[in-house]
Write a protein that holds these residues in place. Structure first.
Motif, PDB file in Angstrom:
ATOM      1  N   GLU A  19       0.828  -0.895  -0.188  1.00 25.51           N
ATOM      2  CA  GLU A  19       0.078   0.048  -0.089  1.00 25.51           C
ATOM      3  C   GLU A  19       1.138   1.284  -0.136  1.00 25.51           C
ATOM      4  N   TRP A  20       0.792   2.105  -1.113  1.00 23.73           N
ATOM      5  CA  TRP A  20       1.553   3.503  -1.078  1.00 23.73           C
ATOM      6  C   TRP A  20       0.843   4.266  -0.187  1.00 23.73           C
ATOM      7  N   ASP A  21       1.188   5.403   0.148  1.00 20.70           N
ATOM      8  CA  ASP A  21       0.784   6.301   0.943  1.00 20.70           C
ATOM      9  C   ASP A  21      -0.498   7.133  -0.039  1.00 20.70           C
ATOM     10  N   SER A  22      -0.108   7.278  -1.358  1.00 23.72           N
ATOM     11  CA  SER A  22      -1.209   7.888  -2.168  1.00 23.72           C
ATOM     12  C   SER A  22      -0.993   7.173  -3.516  1.00 23.72           C
ATOM     13  N   LEU A  23      -2.058   7.715  -4.541  1.00 26.97           N
ATOM     14  CA  LEU A  23      -1.979   7.198  -5.616  1.00 26.97           C
ATOM     15  C   LEU A  23      -0.930   8.188  -6.342  1.00 26.97           C
TER      16      LEU A  23
ATOM     17  N   ASN B 170     -17.466  17.820  -7.944  1.00 27.72           N
ATOM     18  CA  ASN B 170     -17.865  16.443  -8.182  1.00 27.72           C
ATOM     19  C   ASN B 170     -17.175  15.846  -9.415  1.00 27.72           C
ATOM     20  N   LEU B 171     -16.684  16.439 -10.376  1.00 28.60           N
ATOM     21  CA  LEU B 171     -16.050  15.732 -11.484  1.00 28.60           C
ATOM     22  C   LEU B 171     -14.462  15.200 -11.035  1.00 28.60           C
ATOM     23  N   VAL B 172     -13.866  16.314 -10.289  1.00 28.70           N
ATOM     24  CA  VAL B 172     -12.745  15.791  -9.629  1.00 28.70           C
ATOM     25  C   VAL B 172     -12.927  14.643  -8.571  1.00 28.70           C
ATOM     26  N   GLU B 173     -13.866  14.631  -7.748  1.00 28.37           N
ATOM     27  CA  GLU B 173     -14.063  13.853  -6.662  1.00 28.37           C
ATOM     28  C   GLU B 173     -14.369  12.251  -7.600  1.00 28.37           C
ATOM     29  N   ALA B 174     -15.200  12.314  -8.435  1.00 28.47           N
ATOM     30  CA  ALA B 174     -15.564  11.109  -9.264  1.00 28.47           C
ATOM     31  C   ALA B 174     -14.434  10.391  -9.972  1.00 28.47           C
ATOM     32  N   VAL B 175     -13.514  11.257 -10.555  1.00 26.05           N
ATOM     33  CA  VAL B 175     -12.307  10.753 -11.069  1.00 26.05           C
ATOM     34  C   VAL B 175     -11.351  10.106 -10.063  1.00 26.05           C
ATOM     35  N   GLU B 176     -11.043  11.089  -8.860  1.00 28.93           N
ATOM     36  CA  GLU B 176     -10.227  10.554  -7.980  1.00 28.93           C
ATOM     37  C   GLU B 176     -10.707   9.122  -7.228  1.00 28.93           C
ATOM     38  N   SER B 177     -12.011   9.162  -7.244  1.00 26.39           N
ATOM     39  CA  SER B 177     -12.730   7.744  -6.819  1.00 26.39           C
ATOM     40  C   SER B 177     -12.612   6.602  -7.632  1.00 26.39           C
ATOM     41  N   ASP B 178     -12.574   6.924  -8.722  1.00 33.35           N
ATOM     42  CA  ASP B 178     -12.548   5.896 -10.004  1.00 33.35           C
ATOM     43  C   ASP B 178     -11.053   5.342  -9.746  1.00 33.35           C
ATOM     44  N   LEU B 179      -9.984   6.033  -9.810  1.00 37.55           N
ATOM     45  CA  LEU B 179      -8.656   6.011  -9.834  1.00 37.55           C
ATOM     46  C   LEU B 179      -8.332   5.044  -8.429  1.00 37.55           C
ATOM     47  N   GLN B 180      -9.125   5.656  -7.341  1.00 32.02           N
ATOM     48  CA  GLN B 180      -8.689   4.809  -6.177  1.00 32.02           C
ATOM     49  C   GLN B 180      -9.255   3.424  -6.065  1.00 32.02           C
ATOM     50  N   SER B 181     -10.418   3.283  -6.839  1.00 30.38           N
ATOM     51  CA  SER B 181     -10.890   1.814  -6.610  1.00 30.38           C
ATOM     52  C   SER B 181     -10.093   0.961  -7.463  1.00 30.38           C
ATOM     53  N   ARG B 182      -9.250   1.320  -8.296  1.00 31.84           N
ATOM     54  CA  ARG B 182      -8.564   0.481  -9.226  1.00 31.84           C
ATOM     55  C   ARG B 182      -7.451  -0.291  -8.300  1.00 31.84           C
ATOM     56  N   GLU B 183      -7.176  -1.535  -8.766  1.00 30.36           N
ATOM     57  CA  GLU B 183      -6.158  -2.321  -8.094  1.00 30.36           C
ATOM     58  C   GLU B 183      -4.935  -1.810  -7.864  1.00 30.36           C
TER      59      GLU B 183
END
Length: 167
Positions: free
Chosen positions: A48-52, A89-102
């Motif tokens: 687990e990295w500290d961040s994306l 909302n756009l920033v949060e949606a993109v970040e959420s999508d990226l965070q949900s990836r493996e």
């Protein structure tokens, strides 16, 4: 050495019975047994990295910055009827999508694609502005092709609406 508490009785003393590495080498599956109650369970370990992290076109890697993403989107929506809430909302949606990836390392082109998809739904002019920078159009023809694609999809959408009105 890391201890793993038994999920059944809470005892700190568990032992590893079996260890197996995943096919991609990114995680380890361990079968464990509690030394007090003999309860068996499975644990998974993955880095687990500290961040994306974002891998840029030149191969360099930098931490994902929602603020940097916001600045790029705000530049595209400047003087358009896009609200601050829409941008958030756009920033949060993109970040959420990226965070949900493996993976914790994503390509900058993936980030750009995700922003483009969502921005196209919010404001087509802002979308054109964004992709012209993101895709680094170097020729007017590239810009025209993208503009034609947007106009064609808009015409297709209005044609299907007109047809449904007539039925």
């Amino acid at each position: 050495m890391t201890t793993m508490n038994c999920p059944d009785c809470g005892n700190e003393r568990t032992r590893v019975i079996d260890t197996e590495t995943s096919a991609d080498g990114m995680s380890v599956r361990r079968r464990r047994e509690c030394q007090r109650c003999s309860f068996r369970f499975t644990s998974y370990e993955r880095p687990e990295w500290d961040s994306l992290q974002v891998k840029k076109r030149d191969g360099s890697i930098e931490s994902f910055s929602a603020e940097k993403l916001r600045v790029g989107i705000e530049r595209a929506v400047e003087k358009r009827s896009v609200t601050e809430e829409d941008v958030t909302n756009l920033v949060e949606a993109v970040e959420s999508d990226l965070q949900s990836r493996e993976t914790r390392i994503v390509s900058s082109s993936l980030v750009g694609d995700l922003v483009s998809e969502r921005l196209r739904e919010v404001d087509q002019v802002a979308y054109i502005r964004f992709v012209s920078v993101y895709k680094a159009f170097s020729e007017p023809e590239e810009f025209l092709r993208e503009l034609d694609a947007v106009l064609d999809s808009e015409l297709d959408a209005s044609d299907s609406t007109d047809q449904s009105d007539n039925t």
